[in-house]
Design a protein around this motif. Structure first.
Motif, mmCIF file in Angstrom:
data_model
loop_
_atom_site.group_PDB
_atom_site.id
_atom_site.type_symbol
_atom_site.label_atom_id
_atom_site.label_comp_id
_atom_site.label_asym_id
_atom_site.label_seq_id
_atom_site.Cartn_x
_atom_site.Cartn_y
_atom_site.Cartn_z
ATOM 1 N N ARG A 1 -3.699 9.968 1.357
ATOM 2 C CA ARG A 1 -4.290 8.732 1.868
ATOM 3 C C ARG A 1 -3.517 7.542 1.322
ATOM 4 N NH1 ARG A 1 -9.627 8.907 1.783
ATOM 5 N NH2 ARG A 1 -9.541 11.108 1.333
ATOM 6 N N ASP A 2 -3.774 6.366 1.890
ATOM 7 C CA ASP A 2 -3.137 5.126 1.443
ATOM 8 C C ASP A 2 -3.986 4.477 0.356
ATOM 9 O OD1 ASP A 2 -1.255 5.576 3.401
ATOM 10 O OD2 ASP A 2 -1.969 4.010 4.747
ATOM 11 N N TRP A 3 -3.301 3.907 -0.633
ATOM 12 C CA TRP A 3 -3.952 3.218 -1.751
ATOM 13 C C TRP A 3 -3.384 1.813 -1.874
ATOM 14 C CZ3 TRP A 3 -7.857 5.292 -4.659
ATOM 15 C CH2 TRP A 3 -8.117 6.643 -4.469
ATOM 16 N N ARG B 1 1.192 5.458 0.484
ATOM 17 C CA ARG B 1 0.638 6.735 0.954
ATOM 18 C C ARG B 1 0.978 7.742 -0.128
ATOM 19 N NH1 ARG B 1 1.305 7.425 6.779
ATOM 20 N NH2 ARG B 1 -0.403 5.953 6.593
ATOM 21 N N MET C 1 -8.926 2.277 -1.050
ATOM 22 C CA MET C 1 -8.282 3.401 -0.391
ATOM 23 C C MET C 1 -8.613 3.388 1.093
ATOM 24 S SD MET C 1 -10.756 6.582 -1.426
ATOM 25 C CE MET C 1 -11.392 6.039 -2.999
ATOM 26 N N SER C 2 -7.736 4.013 1.876
ATOM 27 C CA SER C 2 -7.987 4.178 3.296
ATOM 28 C C SER C 2 -8.631 5.545 3.531
ATOM 29 C CB SER C 2 -6.668 4.102 4.071
ATOM 30 O OG SER C 2 -5.874 5.243 3.786
ATOM 31 N N LYS C 3 -8.963 5.805 4.793
ATOM 32 C CA LYS C 3 -9.396 7.154 5.143
ATOM 33 C C LYS C 3 -8.201 8.071 4.964
ATOM 34 C CE LYS C 3 -13.002 5.904 8.357
ATOM 35 N NZ LYS C 3 -13.510 6.030 9.727
ATOM 36 N N GLY C 4 -8.471 9.298 4.641
ATOM 37 C CA GLY C 4 -7.388 10.244 4.424
ATOM 38 C C GLY C 4 -7.830 11.649 4.744
ATOM 39 N N ILE C 5 -7.093 12.596 4.213
ATOM 40 C CA ILE C 5 -7.405 14.006 4.427
ATOM 41 C C ILE C 5 -7.301 14.738 3.102
ATOM 42 C CG2 ILE C 5 -5.023 14.507 5.100
ATOM 43 C CD1 ILE C 5 -6.191 16.690 6.952
ATOM 44 N N SER C 6 -8.282 15.603 2.859
ATOM 45 C CA SER C 6 -8.279 16.460 1.671
ATOM 46 C C SER C 6 -8.152 17.902 2.117
ATOM 47 C CB SER C 6 -9.571 16.287 0.873
ATOM 48 O OG SER C 6 -9.645 14.991 0.321
ATOM 49 N N TRP D 1 0.845 -1.191 0.000
ATOM 50 C CA TRP D 1 0.000 0.000 0.000
ATOM 51 C C TRP D 1 0.881 1.242 0.000
ATOM 52 C CZ3 TRP D 1 -5.508 0.735 1.224
ATOM 53 C CH2 TRP D 1 -6.251 -0.443 1.058
ATOM 54 N N ASP E 1 -4.934 15.719 -1.624
ATOM 55 C CA ASP E 1 -5.437 14.586 -0.852
ATOM 56 C C ASP E 1 -4.285 13.669 -0.469
ATOM 57 O OD1 ASP E 1 -8.182 13.022 -0.327
ATOM 58 O OD2 ASP E 1 -6.667 11.578 -0.980
#
Length: 72
Positions: A40-42, A23, A49-54, A21, A38
């Motif tokens: 997040r992990d892919w 980031r 995808m994981s939760k992330g931040i935009s 995965w 954005d």
């Protein structure tokens, strides 16, 4: 609830974990809105995808200023 996203620009891979995965920092348009930065992990194939931040450009610039002031 379904949502739509489009990666409009792949900017960087920040790290990769042992299962492959990544980031990533990307520009993503969520539900046809203006793209945002954005993080997040892919999954390796990009299907999950994981939760992330935009963040907007202004928020990213504020974070950049904060990080520049920190002793890392």
């Amino acid at each position: 609830m379904a949502f739509k996203y489009e990666i409009t620009e792949r900017i960087a891979v920040l790290s990769t974990n042992s299962s492959g995965w990544e980031r990533q920092l990307n520009m993503i348009s969520w539900n046809d809105h203006e793209p945002k930065y954005d993080i997040r992990d892919w999954s390796p194939d990009g299907s999950k995808m994981s939760k992330g931040i935009s963040m907007t450009r202004e928020e990213l610039l504020a974070l950049k200023d904060i990080l520049n002031e920190m002793e890392l």
